[in-house]
Design a protein around this motif. Structure first.
Motif, PDB file in Angstrom:
ATOM      1  N   SER A  65      80.275  36.458 106.472  1.00  0.00           N
ATOM      2  CA  SER A  65      81.212  35.357 106.249  1.00  0.00           C
ATOM      3  C   SER A  65      81.362  34.499 107.501  1.00  0.00           C
ATOM      4  N   LEU A  66      81.493  35.148 108.660  1.00  0.00           N
ATOM      5  CA  LEU A  66      81.608  34.400 109.909  1.00  0.00           C
ATOM      6  C   LEU A  66      80.337  33.609 110.204  1.00  0.00           C
ATOM      7  N   SER A  67      79.195  34.187 109.921  1.00  0.00           N
ATOM      8  CA  SER A  67      77.920  33.504 110.163  1.00  0.00           C
ATOM      9  C   SER A  67      77.797  32.245 109.309  1.00  0.00           C
ATOM     10  N   LEU A  68      78.186  32.350 108.046  1.00  0.00           N
ATOM     11  CA  LEU A  68      78.126  31.195 107.154  1.00  0.00           C
ATOM     12  C   LEU A  68      79.100  30.108 107.583  1.00  0.00           C
ATOM     13  N   ALA A  69      80.284  30.512 108.051  1.00  0.00           N
ATOM     14  CA  ALA A  69      81.256  29.527 108.531  1.00  0.00           C
ATOM     15  C   ALA A  69      80.787  28.863 109.822  1.00  0.00           C
ATOM     16  N   LEU A  70      80.116  29.629 110.657  1.00  0.00           N
ATOM     17  CA  LEU A  70      79.657  29.118 111.949  1.00  0.00           C
ATOM     18  C   LEU A  70      78.737  27.912 111.788  1.00  0.00           C
ATOM     19  N   VAL A  71      77.912  27.922 110.762  1.00  0.00           N
ATOM     20  CA  VAL A  71      76.970  26.820 110.561  1.00  0.00           C
ATOM     21  C   VAL A  71      77.431  25.864 109.460  1.00  0.00           C
ATOM     22  N   GLY A  72      78.688  25.999 109.063  1.00  0.00           N
ATOM     23  CA  GLY A  72      79.265  25.046 108.128  1.00  0.00           C
ATOM     24  C   GLY A  72      78.907  25.250 106.674  1.00  0.00           C
ATOM     25  N   ARG A  73      78.400  26.425 106.331  1.00  0.00           N
ATOM     26  CA  ARG A  73      78.034  26.686 104.944  1.00  0.00           C
ATOM     27  C   ARG A  73      79.255  26.984 104.073  1.00  0.00           C
ATOM     28  N   ILE A  74      80.318  27.504 104.677  1.00  0.00           N
ATOM     29  CA  ILE A  74      81.598  27.696 103.989  1.00  0.00           C
ATOM     30  C   ILE A  74      82.698  27.279 104.952  1.00  0.00           C
ATOM     31  N   PRO A  75      83.867  26.873 104.450  1.00  0.00           N
ATOM     32  CA  PRO A  75      84.982  26.529 105.338  1.00  0.00           C
ATOM     33  C   PRO A  75      85.488  27.770 106.082  1.00  0.00           C
ATOM     34  N   TRP A  76      86.027  27.549 107.267  1.00  0.00           N
ATOM     35  CA  TRP A  76      86.586  28.662 108.039  1.00  0.00           C
ATOM     36  C   TRP A  76      87.737  29.337 107.288  1.00  0.00           C
ATOM     37  N   SER A  77      88.493  28.545 106.533  1.00  0.00           N
ATOM     38  CA  SER A  77      89.615  29.135 105.782  1.00  0.00           C
ATOM     39  C   SER A  77      89.106  30.113 104.729  1.00  0.00           C
ATOM     40  N   ARG A  78      87.992  29.765 104.075  1.00  0.00           N
ATOM     41  CA  ARG A  78      87.406  30.656 103.076  1.00  0.00           C
ATOM     42  C   ARG A  78      86.913  31.936 103.736  1.00  0.00           C
ATOM     43  N   ALA A  79      86.292  31.794 104.904  1.00  0.00           N
ATOM     44  CA  ALA A  79      85.817  32.972 105.634  1.00  0.00           C
ATOM     45  C   ALA A  79      86.987  33.886 105.985  1.00  0.00           C
ATOM     46  N   ALA A  80      88.097  33.303 106.404  1.00  0.00           N
ATOM     47  CA  ALA A  80      89.269  34.103 106.788  1.00  0.00           C
ATOM     48  C   ALA A  80      89.815  34.882 105.591  1.00  0.00           C
ATOM     49  N   TYR A  81      89.950  34.208 104.456  1.00  0.00           N
ATOM     50  CA  TYR A  81      90.411  34.898 103.246  1.00  0.00           C
ATOM     51  C   TYR A  81      89.454  36.028 102.866  1.00  0.00           C
ATOM     52  N   PHE A  82      88.164  35.735 102.916  1.00  0.00           N
ATOM     53  CA  PHE A  82      87.175  36.745 102.561  1.00  0.00           C
ATOM     54  C   PHE A  82      87.269  37.963 103.474  1.00  0.00           C
ATOM     55  N   ILE A  83      87.413  37.730 104.777  1.00  0.00           N
ATOM     56  CA  ILE A  83      87.464  38.840 105.724  1.00  0.00           C
ATOM     57  C   ILE A  83      88.672  39.731 105.447  1.00  0.00           C
ATOM     58  N   VAL A  84      89.794  39.115 105.123  1.00  0.00           N
ATOM     59  CA  VAL A  84      91.001  39.899 104.824  1.00  0.00           C
ATOM     60  C   VAL A  84      90.762  40.819 103.634  1.00  0.00           C
ATOM     61  N   VAL A  85      90.220  40.285 102.542  1.00  0.00           N
ATOM     62  CA  VAL A  85      90.032  41.119 101.354  1.00  0.00           C
ATOM     63  C   VAL A  85      88.886  42.112 101.551  1.00  0.00           C
ATOM     64  N   GLN A  86      87.896  41.750 102.358  1.00  0.00           N
ATOM     65  CA  GLN A  86      86.828  42.706 102.674  1.00  0.00           C
ATOM     66  C   GLN A  86      87.394  43.919 103.408  1.00  0.00           C
ATOM     67  N   LEU A  87      88.249  43.681 104.370  1.00  0.00           N
ATOM     68  CA  LEU A  87      88.858  44.792 105.109  1.00  0.00           C
ATOM     69  C   LEU A  87      89.778  45.607 104.208  1.00  0.00           C
ATOM     70  N   LEU A  88      90.466  44.943 103.308  1.00  0.00           N
ATOM     71  CA  LEU A  88      91.321  45.666 102.359  1.00  0.00           C
ATOM     72  C   LEU A  88      90.481  46.549 101.439  1.00  0.00           C
ATOM     73  N   GLY A  89      89.396  45.995 100.926  1.00  0.00           N
ATOM     74  CA  GLY A  89      88.513  46.788 100.067  1.00  0.00           C
ATOM     75  C   GLY A  89      87.944  47.986 100.795  1.00  0.00           C
ATOM     76  N   ALA A  90      87.566  47.778 102.052  1.00  0.00           N
ATOM     77  CA  ALA A  90      87.027  48.872 102.859  1.00  0.00           C
ATOM     78  C   ALA A  90      88.079  49.936 103.118  1.00  0.00           C
ATOM     79  N   ALA A  91      89.312  49.499 103.371  1.00  0.00           N
ATOM     80  CA  ALA A  91      90.396  50.448 103.635  1.00  0.00           C
ATOM     81  C   ALA A  91      90.696  51.300 102.405  1.00  0.00           C
ATOM     82  N   VAL A  92      90.755  50.668 101.237  1.00  0.00           N
ATOM     83  CA  VAL A  92      91.016  51.415 100.004  1.00  0.00           C
ATOM     84  C   VAL A  92      89.900  52.428  99.759  1.00  0.00           C
TER      85      VAL A  92
END
Length: 223
Positions: A65-92
């Motif tokens: 997600s960070l890599s895609l945001a870095l080169v403008g493929r997705i907005p940084w806000s989308r990357a941030a939301y994705f990272i939060v739910v990715q960590l939540l999924g991993a924690a569960v």
């Protein structure tokens, strides 16, 4: 931010960590070994890409997600939301594995192997993640492998684990490391699995996006 992509990233990351870390935790008792762990991760990611790719892109990895945001493929806000739910999924997934298996096999935690220094582990994780993110860009972002994109990405993950599994655990994914580490309450060396994948993934994204995809077209030879 729509709900469907967030649900897809949560479930996709949960799947990867539950299957991948679970296979790692049971590798010793089942005799599956490194090959079994690599196949579990690779098959899981392949299934995830085909199941959730059309909804969220099936990043299931903060480094992606960070890599895609870095080169403008997705907005940084989308990357941030994705990272939060990715960590939540991993924690569960981590806590569910702890409840089901107990601390067996350290829940498949990723840690540097004997004799591997922290700096060496960072470099290994960076190189392995470079390969993974290159596959993501070549197969999914550039859409060059068609329906075989999921298979290509899953095979790269399995390939990386076969090489680096005994050295660092071959995480290539901060969420994959975070889930079992949180459940076990052991955050030793977790920074290695953030710095390495982010550096490797960012470099792969920049090279592929700026040089391969957007680079100058090769000149045609005159007949």
């Amino acid at each position: 931010m729509q709900t469907k992509p967030l649900v897809a990233e949560f479930l996709g990351t949960f799947t990867l960590v539950f299957i991948g870390a679970g296979a790692g935790a049971l590798a010793g008792s089942t005799g599956a070994g490194l090959v079994g762990v690599a196949l579990a991760h690779g098959i899981a990611l392949t299934v995830i890409v085909y199941a959730w790719g059309a909804i969220s892109g099936a990043h299931v990895n903060p480094a992606v997600s960070l890599s895609l945001a870095l080169v403008g493929r997705i907005p940084w806000s989308r990357a941030a939301y994705f990272i939060v739910v990715q960590l939540l999924g991993a924690a569960v997934a981590g806590y569910l594995l702890l409840w089901l298996l107990g601390p067996s096999g350290n829940l498949g935690m990723t840690l540097p192997g004997t004799g591997v220094t922290a700096i060496q582990a960072v470099v290994i994780e960076a190189v392995l993640t470079f390969f993974l993110v290159t596959a993501v860009f070549g197969s999914a972002v550039a859409e060059r492998n068609g329906n075989a994109a999921g298979l290509a990405i899953g095979l790269v993950l399995a390939m990386d684990i076969l090489m680096g599994g005994s050295l660092t655990g071959a995480s290539m994914n901060p969420a994959r490391t975070f889930g079992p580490a949180l459940a076990m309450g052991n955050f030793d060396m977790i920074w290695v699995y953030v710095v390495g994948p982010v550096l490797g993934g960012g470099l792969a994204a920049w090279i592929y996006d700026r040089v391969i995809i957007k680079g100058p077209e090769p000149r045609r030879r005159r007949r």
